[in-house]
Motif scaffolding. Structure first.
Motif, mmCIF file in Angstrom:
data_model
loop_
_atom_site.group_PDB
_atom_site.id
_atom_site.type_symbol
_atom_site.label_atom_id
_atom_site.label_comp_id
_atom_site.label_asym_id
_atom_site.label_seq_id
_atom_site.Cartn_x
_atom_site.Cartn_y
_atom_site.Cartn_z
ATOM 1 N N MET A 168 0.993 -1.170 -0.098
ATOM 2 C CA MET A 168 -0.098 0.343 0.059
ATOM 3 C C MET A 168 1.132 1.226 0.211
ATOM 4 O O MET A 168 0.647 2.048 -0.587
ATOM 5 C CB MET A 168 -0.750 -0.044 1.237
ATOM 6 N N ALA A 169 1.639 1.686 0.785
ATOM 7 C CA ALA A 169 3.251 2.239 0.539
ATOM 8 C C ALA A 169 3.817 2.157 -0.505
ATOM 9 O O ALA A 169 3.452 3.671 -0.865
ATOM 10 C CB ALA A 169 4.127 2.103 1.740
ATOM 11 N N TYR A 170 3.877 1.671 -1.035
ATOM 12 C CA TYR A 170 4.618 1.650 -2.872
ATOM 13 C C TYR A 170 3.140 2.021 -3.792
ATOM 14 O O TYR A 170 3.393 2.684 -4.281
ATOM 15 C CB TYR A 170 4.864 0.476 -3.080
ATOM 16 N N VAL A 171 2.223 1.653 -3.488
ATOM 17 C CA VAL A 171 0.947 2.120 -3.997
ATOM 18 C C VAL A 171 0.673 3.435 -4.113
ATOM 19 O O VAL A 171 0.385 4.278 -5.241
ATOM 20 C CB VAL A 171 -0.452 1.002 -3.985
ATOM 21 N N MET A 172 0.760 3.466 -3.063
ATOM 22 C CA MET A 172 0.030 5.024 -2.383
ATOM 23 C C MET A 172 1.069 6.453 -3.274
ATOM 24 O O MET A 172 1.495 7.583 -2.819
ATOM 25 C CB MET A 172 0.032 5.383 -1.160
ATOM 26 N N ALA A 173 2.701 5.969 -3.261
ATOM 27 C CA ALA A 173 3.317 6.571 -4.029
ATOM 28 C C ALA A 173 3.343 7.315 -4.816
ATOM 29 O O ALA A 173 4.454 8.136 -5.209
ATOM 30 C CB ALA A 173 5.454 5.764 -3.770
ATOM 31 N N LEU A 174 2.914 6.040 -5.833
ATOM 32 C CA LEU A 174 3.265 7.000 -7.368
ATOM 33 C C LEU A 174 1.875 8.153 -7.178
ATOM 34 O O LEU A 174 0.406 8.147 -6.379
ATOM 35 C CB LEU A 174 1.867 5.592 -8.020
ATOM 36 N N PRO A 175 2.004 9.141 -8.543
ATOM 37 C CA PRO A 175 1.140 9.880 -8.346
ATOM 38 C C PRO A 175 -0.349 9.699 -8.484
ATOM 39 O O PRO A 175 -0.823 8.893 -9.326
ATOM 40 C CB PRO A 175 1.684 10.534 -9.682
ATOM 41 N N GLU A 176 -1.566 10.808 -8.599
ATOM 42 C CA GLU A 176 -2.760 10.158 -8.335
ATOM 43 C C GLU A 176 -2.956 9.886 -9.917
ATOM 44 O O GLU A 176 -4.010 9.378 -9.743
ATOM 45 C CB GLU A 176 -3.427 11.255 -7.076
ATOM 46 N N TRP A 177 -2.633 10.598 -10.356
ATOM 47 C CA TRP A 177 -3.180 10.687 -12.045
ATOM 48 C C TRP A 177 -3.153 9.741 -12.158
ATOM 49 O O TRP A 177 -3.105 8.976 -12.941
ATOM 50 C CB TRP A 177 -2.113 12.179 -12.812
ATOM 51 N N TYR A 178 -1.765 8.643 -11.928
ATOM 52 C CA TYR A 178 -1.447 7.296 -12.766
ATOM 53 C C TYR A 178 -2.260 6.854 -11.823
ATOM 54 O O TYR A 178 -2.663 5.516 -12.855
ATOM 55 C CB TYR A 178 0.300 7.845 -12.295
ATOM 56 N N ILE A 179 -2.857 6.762 -10.677
ATOM 57 C CA ILE A 179 -3.436 6.015 -10.570
ATOM 58 C C ILE A 179 -5.057 5.471 -11.045
ATOM 59 O O ILE A 179 -5.245 4.160 -11.140
ATOM 60 C CB ILE A 179 -3.574 6.006 -9.066
ATOM 61 N N PHE A 180 -5.174 6.711 -11.129
ATOM 62 C CA PHE A 180 -6.634 6.815 -11.578
ATOM 63 C C PHE A 180 -6.557 6.762 -13.120
ATOM 64 O O PHE A 180 -7.763 7.324 -13.255
ATOM 65 C CB PHE A 180 -7.207 8.069 -10.824
ATOM 66 N N ALA A 181 -5.668 7.100 -13.749
ATOM 67 C CA ALA A 181 -5.905 6.703 -15.363
ATOM 68 C C ALA A 181 -6.125 5.252 -15.867
ATOM 69 O O ALA A 181 -6.283 4.494 -15.228
ATOM 70 C CB ALA A 181 -4.255 6.670 -15.918
#
Length: 101
Positions: free
Chosen positions: A22-35
């Motif tokens: 989860m910490a790794y995923v949350m380190a990704l930018p928000e625009w990429y997570i929800f792209a």
């Protein structure tokens, strides 16, 4: 009693891995997570097109070398051709996905 302690330790390890993920995923930018998938395809296609440009530049340097015996380690022409083809395909699929919704 030892089996239960081992099971609790295993659950703690799994929970720790989940928190680390989860910490790794949350380190990704928000625009990429929800792209959307189409946007991710286009991003990967553009990355491959950049690799193709790098390969074209390196192949040009290989062709212009003064010492003919200094052969490069990587086959830049093949890398450039494959990454160009893959990048164009990914960009085309991504554009189709964006246009169709």
């Amino acid at each position: 009693m030892q089996l239960r302690t081992l099971a609790v330790a295993a659950v703690d390890v799994v929970a720790g891995l989940a928190i680390a993920h989860m910490a790794y995923v949350m380190a990704l930018p928000e625009w990429y997570i929800f792209a959307s998938d189409a946007a991710v395809y286009i991003l990967c296609g553009v990355a491959l097109l950049l690799v193709s440009g790098l390969a074209a530049w390196r192949d040009h340097r290989r062709r212009q070398r003064k010492n003919i015996d200094r052969v490069p380690l990587l086959p830049w022409r093949d890398i450039g051709a494959l990454s160009l083809f893959g990048g164009l395909i990914l960009c085309a699929f991504g554009a189709m996905g964006l246009l169709t919704g």
